[in-house]
Motif scaffolding. Structure first.
Motif, PDB file in Angstrom:
ATOM      1  N   ASP A  16      38.477  26.580  38.412  1.00  0.00           N
ATOM      2  CA  ASP A  16      38.012  27.011  39.737  1.00  0.00           C
ATOM      3  C   ASP A  16      39.035  26.657  40.811  1.00  0.00           C
ATOM      4  N   GLN A  17      39.568  25.432  40.745  1.00  0.00           N
ATOM      5  CA  GLN A  17      40.592  25.049  41.712  1.00  0.00           C
ATOM      6  C   GLN A  17      41.832  25.938  41.590  1.00  0.00           C
ATOM      7  N   THR A  18      42.189  26.225  40.352  1.00  0.00           N
ATOM      8  CA  THR A  18      43.354  27.076  40.126  1.00  0.00           C
ATOM      9  C   THR A  18      43.125  28.472  40.697  1.00  0.00           C
ATOM     10  N   GLN A  19      41.936  29.017  40.442  1.00  0.00           N
ATOM     11  CA  GLN A  19      41.595  30.341  40.960  1.00  0.00           C
ATOM     12  C   GLN A  19      41.709  30.372  42.477  1.00  0.00           C
ATOM     13  N   ALA A  20      41.172  29.353  43.137  1.00  0.00           N
ATOM     14  CA  ALA A  20      41.212  29.307  44.601  1.00  0.00           C
ATOM     15  C   ALA A  20      42.648  29.210  45.112  1.00  0.00           C
ATOM     16  N   PHE A  21      43.447  28.381  44.461  1.00  0.00           N
ATOM     17  CA  PHE A  21      44.840  28.208  44.898  1.00  0.00           C
ATOM     18  C   PHE A  21      45.636  29.495  44.727  1.00  0.00           C
ATOM     19  N   LEU A  22      45.524  30.126  43.561  1.00  0.00           N
ATOM     20  CA  LEU A  22      46.307  31.330  43.299  1.00  0.00           C
ATOM     21  C   LEU A  22      45.833  32.507  44.144  1.00  0.00           C
ATOM     22  N   SER A  23      44.559  32.568  44.450  1.00  0.00           N
ATOM     23  CA  SER A  23      44.053  33.617  45.332  1.00  0.00           C
ATOM     24  C   SER A  23      44.606  33.452  46.740  1.00  0.00           C
ATOM     25  N   GLU A  24      44.720  32.195  47.181  1.00  0.00           N
ATOM     26  CA  GLU A  24      45.271  31.928  48.509  1.00  0.00           C
ATOM     27  C   GLU A  24      46.738  32.338  48.585  1.00  0.00           C
ATOM     28  N   MET A  25      47.444  32.179  47.476  1.00  0.00           N
ATOM     29  CA  MET A  25      48.843  32.614  47.426  1.00  0.00           C
ATOM     30  C   MET A  25      48.952  34.136  47.365  1.00  0.00           C
TER      31      MET A  25
END
Length: 326
Positions: A16-25
């Motif tokens: 979930d954290q990874t998804q949020a980070f990569l979406s922000e990028m």
């Protein structure tokens, strides 16, 4: 082997954290694990090389699925695999990426992939930066087509291997002796070496002109002066008398020099430069941009004649180019 380890910007075992980070990028829409016992172990590294972004990523030992959206920016992404392998669908084209085969992604196209034990190093390359560097290498702004690279890159070929080695060398330098450097001259030199190798050694739509360019040393001084004047004043109304005065010679001398160097007369060269500038602007046009406004900006006052010249030059109409951008 990991690269840019001193430039880590994200690390997590949470999907979930990874998804949020990569979406922000704005680089990845979704990421998921395959297999009931699969676990996440994801890290991302990032470093700047002048106007080029270097990115490293590791997705752990298990299989992951990734979906990336089409981006608005006119960028390419050069990818080399450090470990593992993947199967990629890029704009409908299926390719495999591994230590033997890299990839040049057009970021305006969506992409999805299945990757296993995957770690990679890449570079985000603005197309305008590559175009300007190609002009610096050739002295010509006469590219008739968009800059297009082959998607699958053979890293067992001498050219592919050299580009891969160059990117990994630069990443190691940024991790080591250049870790905290603020020296813009050094960074620009590394960036220029990378751009030159990419343009000269990876198959692309500029390859023919890049490898068959006129020698800058052999270019007559008057021709170089006039050529530089045309590029510097392309947005203005260029009159023959203006760049004859700048070149410091008679028209006949300049005409012979341009025909020998570029295969066309000086005014024809100036028109081609303005057409290319208009083409580039239409490709990057913001919503609401009109063909007429772009034509006027680059000295074409008659819309019909502009459209005719443009279509003959590029093989597509101005409206087709503008619609492609949107």
């Amino acid at each position: 082997m990991s690269y840019l380890k001193n430039h880590q910007v994200f690390a997590s075992k949470s999907l979930d954290q990874t998804q949020a980070f990569l979406s922000e990028m704005n680089s990845i829409d979704s990421i998921d694990l395959l297999g009931k016992k699969a676990t996440a172990d994801i890290s991302v590294q990032a470093a700047s090389l002048a106007d080029i972004d270097l990115l490293g990523a590791s997705f752990g030992p298990d299989r992951v699925t990734i979906k990336a959206p089409a981006a608005e920016e006119n960028d390419l992404f050069l990818l080399f695999v450090n470990s593992g392998h993947g199967k990629v669908n890029h704009g409908g084209q299926e390719i495999e990426v591994s230590a033997k085969q890299g990839m040049m992604r057009n970021m305006r196209m969506p992409m999805d992939a299945i990757e296993e034990n995957f770690a990679a190093l890449g570079a985000k390359l603005p197309v305008d930066t590559l175009r300007k560097h190609a002009f610096a290498l050739t002295g010509q702004d006469v590219f008739r087509n968009d800059l297009v690279f082959e998607t699958a890159l053979d890293l067992t070929s001498p050219g592919g291997a050299h580009v891969s080695n160059t990117l990994h060398y630069i990443a190691n330098a940024l991790d080591g002796p250049l870790h905290d450097t603020k020296n813009g001259i050094i960074l620009k030199e590394l960036r220029d070496v990378l751009l030159t190798n990419i343009l000269m050694l990876l198959p692309n739509s500029y390859s023919e002109i890049l490898h068959d360019r006129p020698s800058g040393a052999a270019m007559p001084r008057q021709v170089k002066r006039a050529r530089d004047y045309i590029h510097e004043h392309a947005e203005q109304s260029i009159q023959l008398a203006d760049f004859l005065a700048h070149a410091g010679c008679r028209y006949r001398t300049l005409q012979l020099g341009f025909n020998e160097t570029f295969g066309m007369a000086p005014m024809a060269y100036a028109k081609m430069v303005r057409l290319n500038r208009a083409h580039n602007e239409l490709l990057a046009a913001a919503p609401g941009t009109t063909i007429a406004s772009v034509a006027r900006k680059w000295g074409f006052v008659h819309a019909g004649r502009f459209a005719q010249s443009y279509t003959l030059h590029f093989g597509v109409s101005p409206s087709e180019t503008l619609n492609r951008r949107r």
